[in-house]
Design a protein around this motif. Structure first.
Motif, PDB file in Angstrom:
ATOM      1  N   SER A 144       0.843  -1.195   0.000  1.00 37.00           N
ATOM      2  CA  SER A 144       0.000   0.000   0.000  1.00 37.00           C
ATOM      3  C   SER A 144       0.880   1.248   0.000  1.00 37.00           C
ATOM      4  CB  SER A 144      -0.898   0.009   1.238  1.00 37.00           C
ATOM      5  OG  SER A 144      -0.093   0.122   2.410  1.00 37.00           O
ATOM      6  N   LEU A 146       0.758   3.553   2.164  1.00 35.76           N
ATOM      7  CA  LEU A 146       1.212   3.726   3.540  1.00 35.76           C
ATOM      8  C   LEU A 146       2.454   2.879   3.799  1.00 35.76           C
ATOM      9  CD1 LEU A 146       1.026   4.681   6.438  1.00 35.76           C
ATOM     10  CD2 LEU A 146      -0.694   2.900   6.868  1.00 35.76           C
ATOM     11  N   LYS A 236     -12.476   4.964  -3.128  1.00 30.65           N
ATOM     12  CA  LYS A 236     -11.966   4.639  -1.798  1.00 30.65           C
ATOM     13  C   LYS A 236     -11.991   3.141  -1.536  1.00 30.65           C
ATOM     14  CE  LYS A 236     -12.418   5.777   3.099  1.00 30.65           C
ATOM     15  NZ  LYS A 236     -13.157   6.563   4.121  1.00 30.65           N
ATOM     16  N   GLY A 240      -8.367   2.366  -1.069  1.00 27.78           N
ATOM     17  CA  GLY A 240      -8.208   2.438   0.376  1.00 27.78           C
ATOM     18  C   GLY A 240      -8.115   3.868   0.875  1.00 27.78           C
ATOM     19  N   GLN A 241      -8.232   4.852  -0.029  1.00 27.90           N
ATOM     20  CA  GLN A 241      -8.158   6.270   0.316  1.00 27.90           C
ATOM     21  C   GLN A 241      -9.118   7.050  -0.580  1.00 27.90           C
ATOM     22  OE1 GLN A 241      -3.876   6.505  -0.631  1.00 27.90           O
ATOM     23  NE2 GLN A 241      -3.596   7.394   1.393  1.00 27.90           N
ATOM     24  N   PRO A 242      -9.615   8.181  -0.090  1.00 26.37           N
ATOM     25  CA  PRO A 242     -10.404   9.058  -0.973  1.00 26.37           C
ATOM     26  C   PRO A 242      -9.520   9.587  -2.091  1.00 26.37           C
ATOM     27  CG  PRO A 242     -10.707   9.632   1.350  1.00 26.37           C
ATOM     28  CD  PRO A 242      -9.562   8.677   1.290  1.00 26.37           C
ATOM     29  N   GLU A 245      -6.891  12.349  -1.090  1.00 26.79           N
ATOM     30  CA  GLU A 245      -5.813  11.842  -0.240  1.00 26.79           C
ATOM     31  C   GLU A 245      -4.861  10.965  -1.047  1.00 26.79           C
ATOM     32  OE1 GLU A 245      -5.382   9.063   3.770  1.00 26.79           O
ATOM     33  OE2 GLU A 245      -7.242  10.187   3.407  1.00 26.79           O
ATOM     34  N   PHE A 246      -5.414  10.154  -1.936  1.00 25.10           N
ATOM     35  CA  PHE A 246      -4.577   9.318  -2.803  1.00 25.10           C
ATOM     36  C   PHE A 246      -3.673  10.189  -3.662  1.00 25.10           C
ATOM     37  CE2 PHE A 246      -3.955   7.393  -7.016  1.00 25.10           C
ATOM     38  CZ  PHE A 246      -3.359   6.177  -6.674  1.00 25.10           C
ATOM     39  N   SER A 249      -0.890  11.741  -1.675  1.00 26.03           N
ATOM     40  CA  SER A 249       0.111  10.742  -1.297  1.00 26.03           C
ATOM     41  C   SER A 249       1.070  10.438  -2.435  1.00 26.03           C
ATOM     42  CB  SER A 249      -0.579   9.453  -0.843  1.00 26.03           C
ATOM     43  OG  SER A 249      -1.338   9.661   0.316  1.00 26.03           O
TER      44      SER A 249
END
Length: 303
Positions: A144, A146, A236, A240-242, A245-246, A249
């Motif tokens: 991911s 993260l 999402k 795994g993210q809106p 936010e993606f 990142s």
């Protein structure tokens, strides 16, 4: 998976999470030209992530191909041969570690088995638990965002070595291992469970390859031929993210890479990652990293 000599066979250590105490032996970025590396095996464990380019690893008679955004997990004692297959090179992030702080490493040579004199007692054990099977059951992982960020933080801690870096590295490695366990359900596997999954995966790849473009929720919805709320919800589920936010990142991740690996000016880095206003870019970067882009570049090149 290739069989090991009986005396060198890797051991699985069933242990509760509180007993896991990983130590880091090596954590660096590397740029390698095309070609095969020597066949080898390790006393410890290695995670090798491709940030740019493509690579392959041969284990026994099987050749595994992996590309940017993927990593290979290499357990102790496993004969393997890595290869860079992309031109003009490939960029890697490599981490060598053990699970139970059991290997003393003074130099890189201490991690690689000398086949003329292998030391059976040095092969590190792999942790397993009633909740998680061993990571070695799988070779290629798609971590991911993260997880990638955690690996990048670990490299920074290990290379700059501020006070308390050993504890920080241990904590980061535990988090990385948990993220890899979760990533057994990869982005593509999750996408396959949704009607628009493959289109979303394709769209995310397009975003990563065109970071300087404007990627509003409205544009994403128009490309997916659906309303904004529904598009954001599906996005999402897969990423795994809106969407916002993606995008932040992957832009930040690329900005970090460009600052580390190129001589582009800070302004040019901002432009390439969708933030042409140098002052705004610097403020946002400092908000994420706690230091300016220029200082980040300087510290990343200390070692």
């Amino acid at each position: 998976m290739e069989q090991l000599h009986a005396e060198d066979r890797r051991q699985l250590a069933y242990a509760h999470f509180r007993e896991w105490s990983p130590s880091i032996h090596y954590a660096k970025y590397q740029s390698l030209p095309p070609g095969k590396l020597p066949r080898r095996r390790l006393y410890d464990y290695e995670i090798l992530y491709v940030s740019q380019g493509e690579a392959a690893t041969t284990i026994g008679e099987t050749r595994y191909e992996w590309k940017a955004g993927q990593l290979i997990y290499l357990p102790a004692g496993l004969f393997h041969q890595n290869e860079v297959v992309s031109q003009p090179n490939a960029q890697f992030l490599g981490i060598h570690f053990d699970y139970f702080d059991e290997l003393e490493v003074g130099s890189d040579e201490d991690m690689v088995v000398n086949e003329a004199h292998p030391l059976a007692e040095k092969f590190c054990r792999e942790a397993t638990n009633e909740t998680f099977p061993p990571l070695s059951e799988q070779i290629i992982y798609t971590p991911s965002l993260l997880c990638v960020q955690l690996m990048e933080q670990l490299v920074e801690e290990f290379t700059t070595r501020p006070p308390g870096y050993e504890l920080a590295c241990k904590a980061l490695m535990l988090n990385i291992l948990s993220q890899l366990q979760r990533s057994r359900s990869t982005l593509h596997q999750r996408a396959a469970d949704t009607v628009h999954g493959q289109r979303l995966v394709s769209l995310m790849k397009q975003m990563e390859s065109s970071l300087a473009e404007a990627w509003s929720n409205k544009r994403l919805a128009d490309l997916l031929l659906m309303n904004e709320d529904h598009a954001a919800k599906l996005f999402k589920q897969v990423a795994g993210q809106p969407p916002g936010e993606f995008l932040r990142s992957i832009r930040h991740r690329e900005a970090r890479r460009l600052l580390r690996e190129t001589d582009l000016s800070v302004e040019e880095v901002g432009e390439r990652t969708g933030c042409p206003d140098i002052h705004y870019f610097s403020r946002q970067f400092r908000k994420q990293e706690g230091l300016s882009p220029s200082m980040y570049r300087k510290l990343s090149r200390v070692l």
